[in-house]
Design an enzyme around this catalytic site. Structure first.
Site, PDB file in Angstrom:
ATOM      1  N   ALA A   1       0.369  -0.400   0.395  1.00  0.00           N
ATOM      2  CA  ALA A   1      -0.634   0.843  -0.237  1.00  0.00           C
ATOM      3  C   ALA A   1       0.454   1.909  -0.474  1.00  0.00           C
ATOM      4  CB  ALA A   1      -1.271   1.390   0.866  1.00  0.00           C
ATOM      5  N   ASP A   2       1.790   1.995   0.062  1.00  0.00           N
ATOM      6  CA  ASP A   2       2.779   3.105  -0.318  1.00  0.00           C
ATOM      7  C   ASP A   2       3.547   2.802  -1.577  1.00  0.00           C
ATOM      8  OD1 ASP A   2       3.250   4.685   2.432  1.00  0.00           O
ATOM      9  OD2 ASP A   2       3.465   2.867   2.963  1.00  0.00           O
ATOM     10  N   HIS A   3       3.484   1.763  -2.050  1.00  0.00           N
ATOM     11  CA  HIS A   3       4.174   1.275  -3.050  1.00  0.00           C
ATOM     12  C   HIS A   3       2.986   1.569  -4.317  1.00  0.00           C
ATOM     13  CE1 HIS A   3       6.601  -0.913  -0.496  1.00  0.00           C
ATOM     14  NE2 HIS A   3       7.673  -0.765  -1.284  1.00  0.00           N
TER      15      HIS A   3
END
Length: 404
Positions: free
Chosen positions: A174-176
């Protein structure tokens, strides 16, 4: 536009970074925000990373983690709990093109650095916020990291096997995803400002960024009332479709056969075994109906070969297959090495560091890797003296007072 964003860039200019003359004031932390600003820095933006003066205790892993996501940036120390620190932040806003942060919505507002205040300082400023839930709604102040964002989005539920507990993803995917969405949004806002002279506020919900990847699952429920269930490694569009054990310790290969033509190629790769001529497997519908038996038969064959052999034999027939690579495989991957995917930079504490490069190749304005992640306050002199025009006496007083 303090640096004349995009002004003077033409085809005659060679070897210039595509984001040269763009300055980003970076308040981000952990992964999603730093990943977004790292991409911008790799393509030439001057990213000024803001950190508190006093570091927390860090081990070698955390330093490596920080270095991975913050290369090519400038680094300053700044204590935002002090009025003098807030005043300096506002001066930096005045000479920046954009401000990026990934706190919960209340944080920047508590410092007086929310968009309403920033645009009073610099009317054409662009501010990008990347919070868990977005800047509005009843859950706006919820805290989240990769794993919780993936759970909120529905991705963790679907990443499991039928009838089994959710497994989730093995990394902070999700961060990417949020970082890439944020970059796209910021570049769009910069182009809009170039055309109109107006800045704007960008509100990115990391949960929404992940939920947008669920495909038809949400629509299926809303229109048909049908809830999409986890399917593990199988698919309703291909058979065989899965990850199969191969020779060796914990070695696997992923295989996906979609069409009848691919099925014929797959059989050739296996040497046309008698079981593959079973009439029940002659059509896609038949293979899908008998997928449990088919997976077992394919697994018996793959266990007789290394994962690399399985991939090579099947790929030779034009059918999708790939080794399930671990970090050791990736480090030795000849394709990645040939394309220069791995970036080596010298770090004053960690020595030679290796990290992933940008997976985008621009023919005339490629990404550049010139600086390891900055030390805390490592660029204080450049930022405070050269950019803000402060004297050594002022800086000495700020250091003494714990402001920088």
């Amino acid at each position: 536009m303090p640096w004349g964003w995009w002004v003077g860039i033409d085809k005659k200019m060679t070897n210039e970074s595509v984001l040269k003359n763009l300055r980003i004031l970076d308040f981000t932390w952990v992964l999603a925000g730093p990943y977004a600003t790292r991409i911008l820095a790799d393509f030439g933006a001057e990213v000024i990373k803001v950190q508190p003066p006093m570091p927390q205790a860090e081990d070698k892993f955390s330093r490596g983690y920080y270095n991975t996501w913050n290369r090519n940036k400038r680094g300053i120390s700044l204590n935002l709990s002090k009025p003098e620190g807030i005043a300096l932040a506002k001066k930096l806003v005045k000479i920046s093109d954009a401000v990026v942060e990934n706190f919960t919505p209340r944080v920047m507002a508590n410092w007086g650095l929310d968009y309403d205040n920033l645009k009073e300082i610099k009317p054409d400023i662009i501010m990008l916020s990347m919070s868990t839930m977005g800047n509005t709604g009843p859950w706006r102040d919820y805290v989240g990291f990769g794993a919780t964002i993936q759970a909120f989005s529905g991705m963790t539920y679907l990443t499991s096997f039928p009838g089994k507990p959710p497994l989730g993803l093995g990394t902070s995917y999700a961060d990417h995803v949020a970082g890439l969405v944020a970059c796209l949004a910021l570049l769009g806002a910069l182009e809009y400002r170039q055309k109109t002279g107006e800045g704007q506020y960008i509100d990115v919900s990391q949960v929404e960024a992940m939920a947008s990847l669920l495909g038809g699952a949400i629509m299926d429920y809303q229109i048909e009332g049908r809830e999409v269930e986890p399917v593990g490694n199988s698919s309703t569009e291909a058979a065989p479709h899965g990850v199969y054990r191969c020779q060796g310790d914990d070695r696997w290969c992923a295989i996906a056969v979609f069409t009848d033509e691919e099925w014929r190629g797959f059989k050739r790769a296996l040497g046309n075994p008698p079981w593959a001529e079973d009439k029940k497997l002659a059509t896609f519908a038949g293979r899908l109906k008998n997928k449990v038996r088919l997976d077992r038969l394919v697994g018996k064959w793959t266990e007789e070969h290394t994962a690399e052999e399985v991939m090579a034999l099947i790929q030779k027939q034009g059918v999708a297959a790939g080794v399930v690579q671990d970090a050791s495989d990736l480090a030795k991957d000849p394709q990645l090495k040939e394309r220069g995917f791995f970036v080596e930079l010298a770090h004053p504490e960690l020595g030679k560091t290796i990290s992933d490069g940008v997976p985008v190749r621009l023919s005339d304005t490629p990404a550049r890797y010139s600086r390891a992640a900055p030390g805390r306050g490592g660029d204080n002199d450049y930022v405070y003296k050269e950019l803000l025009g402060m004297g050594e006496g002022e800086l000495a007083k700020l250091r003494q007072d714990g402001v920088i």
